[in-house]
Design a protein around this motif. Structure first.
Motif, PDB file in Angstrom:
ATOM      1  N   TYR A   1      17.446 -63.461  -2.494  1.00 25.80           N
ATOM      2  CA  TYR A   1      18.026 -62.117  -2.544  1.00 25.80           C
ATOM      3  C   TYR A   1      19.511 -62.185  -2.897  1.00 25.80           C
ATOM      4  N   LEU A   2      20.245 -63.026  -2.206  1.00 22.27           N
ATOM      5  CA  LEU A   2      21.685 -63.135  -2.471  1.00 22.27           C
ATOM      6  C   LEU A   2      21.960 -63.651  -3.876  1.00 22.27           C
ATOM      7  N   ASP A   3      21.097 -64.547  -4.364  1.00 19.12           N
ATOM      8  CA  ASP A   3      21.240 -65.034  -5.742  1.00 19.12           C
ATOM      9  C   ASP A   3      21.065 -63.904  -6.756  1.00 19.12           C
ATOM     10  N   ALA A   4      20.288 -62.890  -6.404  1.00 19.54           N
ATOM     11  CA  ALA A   4      20.098 -61.742  -7.287  1.00 19.54           C
ATOM     12  C   ALA A   4      21.205 -60.699  -7.087  1.00 19.54           C
ATOM     13  N   LEU A   5      21.610 -60.483  -5.849  1.00 23.18           N
ATOM     14  CA  LEU A   5      22.576 -59.428  -5.533  1.00 23.18           C
ATOM     15  C   LEU A   5      24.005 -59.768  -5.975  1.00 23.18           C
ATOM     16  N   VAL A   6      24.482 -60.908  -5.578  1.00 24.15           N
ATOM     17  CA  VAL A   6      25.900 -61.231  -5.776  1.00 24.15           C
ATOM     18  C   VAL A   6      26.340 -61.123  -7.237  1.00 24.15           C
ATOM     19  N   PRO A   7      25.622 -61.713  -8.191  1.00 19.99           N
ATOM     20  CA  PRO A   7      26.096 -61.580  -9.573  1.00 19.99           C
ATOM     21  C   PRO A   7      25.919 -60.176 -10.162  1.00 19.99           C
ATOM     22  N   ASN A   8      25.255 -59.289  -9.425  1.00 21.20           N
ATOM     23  CA  ASN A   8      25.016 -57.929  -9.919  1.00 21.20           C
ATOM     24  C   ASN A   8      25.758 -56.864  -9.122  1.00 21.20           C
ATOM     25  N   MET A   9      26.757 -57.276  -8.345  1.00 17.92           N
ATOM     26  CA  MET A   9      27.534 -56.307  -7.580  1.00 17.92           C
ATOM     27  C   MET A   9      28.292 -55.346  -8.490  1.00 17.92           C
ATOM     28  N   ASN A  10      28.503 -55.730  -9.736  1.00 18.40           N
ATOM     29  CA  ASN A  10      29.121 -54.810 -10.692  1.00 18.40           C
ATOM     30  C   ASN A  10      28.257 -53.563 -10.887  1.00 18.40           C
ATOM     31  N   ILE A  11      26.937 -53.698 -10.768  1.00 19.83           N
ATOM     32  CA  ILE A  11      26.040 -52.549 -10.903  1.00 19.83           C
ATOM     33  C   ILE A  11      26.241 -51.608  -9.711  1.00 19.83           C
ATOM     34  N   PHE A  12      26.378 -52.171  -8.523  1.00 26.23           N
ATOM     35  CA  PHE A  12      26.673 -51.380  -7.323  1.00 26.23           C
ATOM     36  C   PHE A  12      27.958 -50.576  -7.538  1.00 26.23           C
TER      37      PHE A  12
ATOM     38  N   LEU B   1      14.733 -53.273  -7.899  1.00 29.40           N
ATOM     39  CA  LEU B   1      14.849 -53.710  -9.287  1.00 29.40           C
ATOM     40  C   LEU B   1      15.446 -55.108  -9.393  1.00 29.40           C
ATOM     41  N   LEU B   2      16.317 -55.478  -8.470  1.00 26.23           N
ATOM     42  CA  LEU B   2      16.809 -56.859  -8.432  1.00 26.23           C
ATOM     43  C   LEU B   2      15.644 -57.819  -8.196  1.00 26.23           C
ATOM     44  N   ALA B   3      14.709 -57.397  -7.357  1.00 28.17           N
ATOM     45  CA  ALA B   3      13.540 -58.221  -7.044  1.00 28.17           C
ATOM     46  C   ALA B   3      12.571 -58.293  -8.205  1.00 28.17           C
TER      47      ALA B   3
ATOM     48  N   ASP C   1      19.725 -34.351  -7.228  1.00 28.55           N
ATOM     49  CA  ASP C   1      19.836 -35.192  -8.415  1.00 28.55           C
ATOM     50  C   ASP C   1      20.498 -36.509  -8.056  1.00 28.55           C
ATOM     51  N   CYS C   2      20.236 -37.522  -8.845  1.00 27.34           N
ATOM     52  CA  CYS C   2      20.825 -38.833  -8.594  1.00 27.34           C
ATOM     53  C   CYS C   2      21.359 -39.387  -9.916  1.00 27.34           C
ATOM     54  N   ALA C   3      22.658 -39.206 -10.156  1.00 32.03           N
ATOM     55  CA  ALA C   3      23.292 -39.678 -11.393  1.00 32.03           C
ATOM     56  C   ALA C   3      23.200 -41.201 -11.519  1.00 32.03           C
ATOM     57  N   ARG C   4      23.025 -41.860 -10.415  1.00 36.49           N
ATOM     58  CA  ARG C   4      23.007 -43.325 -10.412  1.00 36.49           C
ATOM     59  C   ARG C   4      21.747 -43.892 -11.084  1.00 36.49           C
ATOM     60  N   ILE C   5      20.715 -43.079 -11.218  1.00 39.90           N
ATOM     61  CA  ILE C   5      19.475 -43.525 -11.864  1.00 39.90           C
ATOM     62  C   ILE C   5      19.756 -44.005 -13.281  1.00 39.90           C
ATOM     63  N   GLU C   6      20.625 -43.304 -13.995  1.00 39.27           N
ATOM     64  CA  GLU C   6      20.933 -43.689 -15.377  1.00 39.27           C
ATOM     65  C   GLU C   6      21.601 -45.052 -15.439  1.00 39.27           C
ATOM     66  N   VAL C   7      22.417 -45.373 -14.463  1.00 43.14           N
ATOM     67  CA  VAL C   7      23.037 -46.703 -14.393  1.00 43.14           C
ATOM     68  C   VAL C   7      21.945 -47.760 -14.244  1.00 43.14           C
ATOM     69  N   LEU C   8      20.990 -47.504 -13.377  1.00 40.98           N
ATOM     70  CA  LEU C   8      19.900 -48.459 -13.163  1.00 40.98           C
ATOM     71  C   LEU C   8      19.024 -48.580 -14.403  1.00 40.98           C
ATOM     72  N   ARG C   9      18.766 -47.478 -15.071  1.00 42.08           N
ATOM     73  CA  ARG C   9      17.978 -47.547 -16.315  1.00 42.08           C
ATOM     74  C   ARG C   9      18.688 -48.401 -17.356  1.00 42.08           C
ATOM     75  N   LYS C  10      19.999 -48.276 -17.422  1.00 43.12           N
ATOM     76  CA  LYS C  10      20.779 -49.054 -18.395  1.00 43.12           C
ATOM     77  C   LYS C  10      20.719 -50.557 -18.085  1.00 43.12           C
ATOM     78  N   HIS C  11      20.843 -50.907 -16.823  1.00 44.73           N
ATOM     79  CA  HIS C  11      20.892 -52.322 -16.440  1.00 44.73           C
ATOM     80  C   HIS C  11      19.510 -52.962 -16.276  1.00 44.73           C
TER      81      HIS C  11
END
Length: 177
Positions: A5-16, A79-81, A94-104
């Motif tokens: 989990y941490l191997d997936a999360l840490v390099p993707n904190m920019n998405i957060f 999605l990281l998983a 509404d959730c504007a953050r969905i578009e960020v997730l779709r992009k990544h």
């Protein structure tokens, strides 16, 4: 599983951080998520066990139904998983953050439905192999949602991650009988 989990999360904190910007840093004060404590919009590891549980469950899933999108943090973890996950996620806002997730996560299929779960669930025709229930946190409401989920389960063995154990004690009793 924690290391994975941490191997997936840490390099993707920019998405957060990008999700934070997409929502202008707004959240309901006092309402946390899988990744924030509800007081500040900064990563909080106090729910690490929940994060890892959701990550592990989504890793083995193909189609997920999520009730309660809120800030999109639980969806981000799933999605990281599994970056190719098919997710239907329901929220009354509404959730504007969905578009960020779709992009990544372009290989994922993310279907957002705005509405209240008890209005939306009866209209769904698809089946799912994992459910994440994190919407209305009352025992009566979650019990009604669960009745709909039974119909939407891909098999007799349902995989459900409940966000809040406090609102389901009677439901758990009936499930285990």
């Amino acid at each position: 599983m924690l290391v994975q989990y941490l191997d997936a999360l840490v390099p993707n904190m920019n998405i957060f951080e990008e999700m934070k910007q997409a929502g202008n840093g707004k959240f309901s004060y006092g309402t946390g998520s899988y990744l924030i404590d509800g007081k500040n919009y900064s990563y909080d590891n106090m729910t690490m066990d929940k994060q890892v549980l959701l990550f592990w469950a989504a890793k083995r899933a193909h189609k997920v139904l999520e009730i309660g999108t809120y800030l999109g943090h639980s969806l981000f973890i799933m999605l990281l998983a599994n970056p190719m996950l098919h997710v239907t996620t329901i929220d009354c806002d509404d959730c504007a953050r969905i578009e960020v997730l779709r992009k990544h996560f372009p290989r994922a299929n993310i279907h957002f439905i705005r509405g209240y779960s008890l209005d939306v669930l009866p209209t769904l025709q698809d089946t799912f192999d994992l459910f994440h229930v994190d919407g209305e946190h009352t025992e009566e409401y979650v019990a009604k949602e669960f009745e709909h989920l039974r119909r939407l389960a891909k098999s007799d063995i349902m995989k459900v991650v409940f966000d809040d154990m406090d609102c389901i004690p009677k439901l758990l009793h009936h499930i285990t009988l």
